[in-house]
Design a protein around this motif. Sequence first.
Motif, PDB file in Angstrom:
ATOM      1  N   LEU A  83      48.524  44.021  36.802  1.00 22.09           N
ATOM      2  CA  LEU A  83      48.166  43.921  38.213  1.00 22.09           C
ATOM      3  C   LEU A  83      48.490  42.548  38.779  1.00 22.09           C
ATOM      4  O   LEU A  83      48.954  42.433  39.912  1.00 22.09           O
ATOM      5  CB  LEU A  83      46.677  44.230  38.402  1.00 22.09           C
ATOM      6  CG  LEU A  83      46.276  45.688  38.229  1.00 22.09           C
ATOM      7  CD1 LEU A  83      44.773  45.831  38.270  1.00 22.09           C
ATOM      8  CD2 LEU A  83      46.930  46.560  39.287  1.00 22.09           C
ATOM      9  N   GLN A  84      48.272  41.533  37.979  1.00 21.04           N
ATOM     10  CA  GLN A  84      48.561  40.169  38.429  1.00 21.04           C
ATOM     11  C   GLN A  84      50.052  39.994  38.710  1.00 21.04           C
ATOM     12  O   GLN A  84      50.441  39.439  39.728  1.00 21.04           O
ATOM     13  CB  GLN A  84      48.103  39.188  37.346  1.00 21.04           C
ATOM     14  CG  GLN A  84      47.938  37.793  37.804  1.00 21.04           C
ATOM     15  CD  GLN A  84      47.307  36.933  36.721  1.00 21.04           C
ATOM     16  OE1 GLN A  84      47.199  37.332  35.561  1.00 21.04           O
ATOM     17  NE2 GLN A  84      46.893  35.753  37.083  1.00 21.04           N
ATOM     18  N   VAL A  85      50.885  40.498  37.807  1.00 22.15           N
ATOM     19  CA  VAL A  85      52.335  40.397  37.993  1.00 22.15           C
ATOM     20  C   VAL A  85      52.767  41.246  39.169  1.00 22.15           C
ATOM     21  O   VAL A  85      53.589  40.816  39.987  1.00 22.15           O
ATOM     22  CB  VAL A  85      53.075  40.824  36.698  1.00 22.15           C
ATOM     23  CG1 VAL A  85      54.557  41.015  36.942  1.00 22.15           C
ATOM     24  CG2 VAL A  85      52.838  39.800  35.604  1.00 22.15           C
ATOM     25  N   THR A  86      52.201  42.434  39.323  1.00 22.98           N
ATOM     26  CA  THR A  86      52.547  43.309  40.433  1.00 22.98           C
ATOM     27  C   THR A  86      52.142  42.689  41.759  1.00 22.98           C
ATOM     28  O   THR A  86      52.917  42.688  42.703  1.00 22.98           O
ATOM     29  CB  THR A  86      51.862  44.686  40.254  1.00 22.98           C
ATOM     30  OG1 THR A  86      52.218  45.228  38.996  1.00 22.98           O
ATOM     31  CG2 THR A  86      52.258  45.639  41.357  1.00 22.98           C
ATOM     32  N   VAL A  87      50.944  42.143  41.834  1.00 23.65           N
ATOM     33  CA  VAL A  87      50.475  41.521  43.066  1.00 23.65           C
ATOM     34  C   VAL A  87      51.320  40.291  43.384  1.00 23.65           C
ATOM     35  O   VAL A  87      51.706  40.072  44.534  1.00 23.65           O
ATOM     36  CB  VAL A  87      48.974  41.151  42.969  1.00 23.65           C
ATOM     37  CG1 VAL A  87      48.545  40.270  44.110  1.00 23.65           C
ATOM     38  CG2 VAL A  87      48.139  42.413  42.903  1.00 23.65           C
ATOM     39  N   LEU A  88      51.628  39.494  42.374  1.00 23.33           N
ATOM     40  CA  LEU A  88      52.454  38.306  42.605  1.00 23.33           C
ATOM     41  C   LEU A  88      53.853  38.686  43.081  1.00 23.33           C
ATOM     42  O   LEU A  88      54.412  38.034  43.948  1.00 23.33           O
ATOM     43  CB  LEU A  88      52.528  37.453  41.350  1.00 23.33           C
ATOM     44  CG  LEU A  88      51.278  36.656  40.995  1.00 23.33           C
ATOM     45  CD1 LEU A  88      51.467  35.947  39.665  1.00 23.33           C
ATOM     46  CD2 LEU A  88      50.952  35.656  42.084  1.00 23.33           C
TER      47      LEU A  88
END
Length: 144
Positions: A134-139
């Motif tokens: 999720l962190q990579v997707t949001v970033l």
Amino acid sequence: MRLFSALVIGAIFGLGIAISGMANPAKVLNFFDIAGTWDPSLLLVMVGALVTTAIGYRIVFRRMPAPRYERAYNVPGNRTIDARLIGGAAVFGIGWGITGFCPGGAIPALGLAEPETFIFMAAMVAGILAARFLQVTVLKTATI
């Protein structure tokens, strides 16, 4: 020597967790059950850990300008309280309250070979991977 010192420190930590009862999810859940079978003994463990850590940091940082096996101390510098920190703390607390395990107590409890411990560890790893995804997707979406 660096790996050996990490092993010794980890063994001391695990022994402390086991002796204090924090590797026993029933004891931890009783600590959270304030209206029922409340067991305040873990409060003493937590206060003891905080006092020991506070004193230890002051002594070590004053006497040793750098760690023995590293170039510098790896102390977080970010003191920002943001949604990510609060959300992570909430998820951690909810998981701890539901299962009676936190990572510090679950890792030493693996030695008991209880199925619940392995299920918790698998769920924890899945949660870590999901959070990173999720962190990579949001970033990625935030930078596009």
